[in-house]
Design a protein around this motif. Structure first.
Motif, mmCIF file in Angstrom:
data_model
loop_
_atom_site.group_PDB
_atom_site.id
_atom_site.type_symbol
_atom_site.label_atom_id
_atom_site.label_comp_id
_atom_site.label_asym_id
_atom_site.label_seq_id
_atom_site.Cartn_x
_atom_site.Cartn_y
_atom_site.Cartn_z
ATOM 1 N N GLY A 339 0.797 -1.233 0.000
ATOM 2 C CA GLY A 339 0.000 0.000 0.000
ATOM 3 C C GLY A 339 0.818 1.265 0.000
ATOM 4 N N GLY A 340 2.002 1.233 -0.619
ATOM 5 C CA GLY A 340 2.876 2.401 -0.605
ATOM 6 C C GLY A 340 2.219 3.644 -1.190
ATOM 7 N N GLN A 341 1.496 3.499 -2.300
ATOM 8 C CA GLN A 341 0.860 4.658 -2.932
ATOM 9 C C GLN A 341 -0.252 5.218 -2.054
ATOM 10 O OE1 GLN A 341 -0.163 4.268 -7.139
ATOM 11 N NE2 GLN A 341 1.262 2.574 -7.331
ATOM 12 N N ALA A 342 -1.040 4.337 -1.461
ATOM 13 C CA ALA A 342 -2.139 4.795 -0.609
ATOM 14 C C ALA A 342 -1.614 5.484 0.639
ATOM 15 C CB ALA A 342 -3.032 3.611 -0.223
ATOM 16 N N VAL A 343 -0.528 4.953 1.214
ATOM 17 C CA VAL A 343 0.081 5.574 2.384
ATOM 18 C C VAL A 343 0.678 6.935 2.015
ATOM 19 C CG1 VAL A 343 1.927 5.374 4.088
ATOM 20 C CG2 VAL A 343 0.529 3.386 3.539
ATOM 21 N N ALA A 344 1.324 7.019 0.857
ATOM 22 C CA ALA A 344 1.919 8.279 0.412
ATOM 23 C C ALA A 344 0.853 9.347 0.204
ATOM 24 C CB ALA A 344 2.704 8.056 -0.876
ATOM 25 N N ALA A 345 -0.274 8.975 -0.396
ATOM 26 C CA ALA A 345 -1.359 9.943 -0.600
ATOM 27 C C ALA A 345 -1.920 10.422 0.728
ATOM 28 C CB ALA A 345 -2.462 9.314 -1.449
ATOM 29 N N PHE A 346 -2.027 9.503 1.672
ATOM 30 C CA PHE A 346 -2.492 9.865 3.021
ATOM 31 C C PHE A 346 -1.550 10.885 3.648
ATOM 32 C CE2 PHE A 346 -2.174 8.868 7.629
ATOM 33 C CZ PHE A 346 -3.433 9.285 8.019
#
Length: 406
Positions: A339-346
């Motif tokens: 979930g790297g992209q989702a964490v980065a967006a968060f």
């Protein structure tokens, strides 16, 4: 019944890798607290104005925001562990380089470069915590993770004040050394860890688009934007000015006010994380954001310093009340997927909120009044509370990839 059964599990021993990250987080915050008070002063040492001096801090935040999307991709392709250690090394080297800067522009470049590394280690650290946290102790881990950072933030400025006699450049060398120590500790502790091993290629990747299909994720984005606005924007940009121009006190009192916010957060963040493992994330998110909104709005109406400090503790405690459940909710959504992209967006939403908030509260205070700046900031937190009212509970529910049938 599920709450009763989950209570003993929430007290189970956490993996040693989790404790390594918590300790590193405290060290990182400790070092940041050491350099933060002297950074604008070092910039002024090169003969620039106040705006240019404060832009060194803004440049760091802007680079964090810009670096988040590529960091999310790197985390998913190379793994959290590599990006975490690389990010720490970048910040360590760039911070140490600040001590040897011979001009304002060198200092600005070094500090901006550090913002890239900061995003790398923070996004990867959060992604690692999500992957390594036991599903029934995510709130507890989030509370300890945030508590370590907050504790370092409180102790750091005190330690920084003790280094004043060593000159303006000494704190940067100290911070660089602390970061290198943290990088080595994390590298050794996670080197052979199965929990921290990169995800398999066939594991589901939770992209931002996939995450947005879960109704709790947009609520988390909104509340993290509100956090960035109120925490980094309002507190650091407006509270010192309010203390000086409205309450009529010196800059040292502004530091005392910021410490009051931090103390309130430290008191609440760990218990809130544990409680969210028992009763769920949603009740604490709604209550904490609402209380934070009301207390933030009332700060602009305080007539005296003692009342302001008391309300600052309440506002800080409110942010601690929802901070760890918010992080735990994101962990519930992603689970052990990549979930790297989702964490980065968060994380981007917090950085975006801090940049917009620091500019917004200044304009509101100048064009309207300090009262309006605090009131609108409180309204944003209240709006985030309403957003969670329409979001589903995430505790003890299957992660997004399982619900989607992957």
């Amino acid at each position: 019944m599920s709450s009763v059964l989950s209570a003993p599990n929430a007290q189970a021993r956490l993996p040693r890798e989790v404790w390594s990250l918590i300790g590193a987080n405290a060290v990182i915050a400790l070092g940041y607290g050491v350099v933060a008070p002297v950074l604008p002063e070092l910039a002024r040492h090169f003969g620039v104005g106040i705006s240019a001096a404060t832009f060194v801090i803004t440049a760091f935040a802007v680079m964090r925001l810009c670096a988040a999307p590529p960091t999310g991709l790197l985390v998913q392709r190379l793994g959290e562990r590599r990006i975490y250690v690389t990010g720490l090394a970048i910040v360590a080297l760039s911070t140490s380089a600040c001590a040897f800067a011979t001009s304002y522009w060198q200092l600005l470049v070094f500090r901006a470069f550090g913002g890239i590394g900061s995003t790398m280690f923070f996004v990867s650290a959060l992604a690692l915590m999500i992957r390594m946290s036991p599903h029934d102790a995510r709130g507890r881990v989030a509370g300890l993770f945030s508590g370590g950072f907050l504790t370092g933030s409180v102790v750091g400025p005190v330690l920084g004040s003790l280094t004043v006699g060593l000159g303006l450049r000494a704190p940067f060398l100290m911070y660089g050394a602390l970061l290198l120590v943290a990088a080595v500790v994390v590298l050794v502790s996670l080197r052979n860890s199965e929990l921290a091993a990169p995800a398999d290629e066939d594991e589901l990747t939770v992209t931002v688009r996939v995450a947005l299909s879960h109704r709790a994720y947009p609520a988390a984005l909104l509340s993290n934007f509100a956090t960035g606005w109120s925490f980094f924007g309002l507190r650091f940009a407006l509270v010192p000015l309010f203390a000086a121009e409205v309450l009529g006190h010196s800059a040292s009192v502004a530091g005392l006010a910021l410490a009051a916010f931090a103390v309130g957060s430290v008191i609440a963040v760990i218990p809130a994380g544990r409680l969210s493992d028992r009763i769920g994330r949603k009740p604490l998110l709604i209550t904490g954001l609402a209380l934070a909104g009301i207390s933030t709005a009332s700060l602009g109406l305080t007539p005296s310093l003692p009342i302001f400090l008391a309300e600052a503790v309440v506002a800080g405690a409110a942010s601690g009340l929802y901070g760890s459940p918010q992080q735990a909710a994101v962990a519930d959504i992603i689970g052990r997927a990549r979930g790297g992209q989702a964490v980065a967006a968060f994380q981007m939403m917090s950085d975006f909120g801090s940049i917009v908030g620091s500019l917004g509260v200044g304009m509101l205070a100048q064009q309207l009044s300090f009262e309006w700046a605090f009131a609108i900031s409180g309204a944003i937190l209240l709006l985030a509370s309403v957003g969670w009212m329409f979001a589903p509970e995430t505790r003890d529910t299957p992660p997004l990839w399982h619900v989607s049938g992957h």
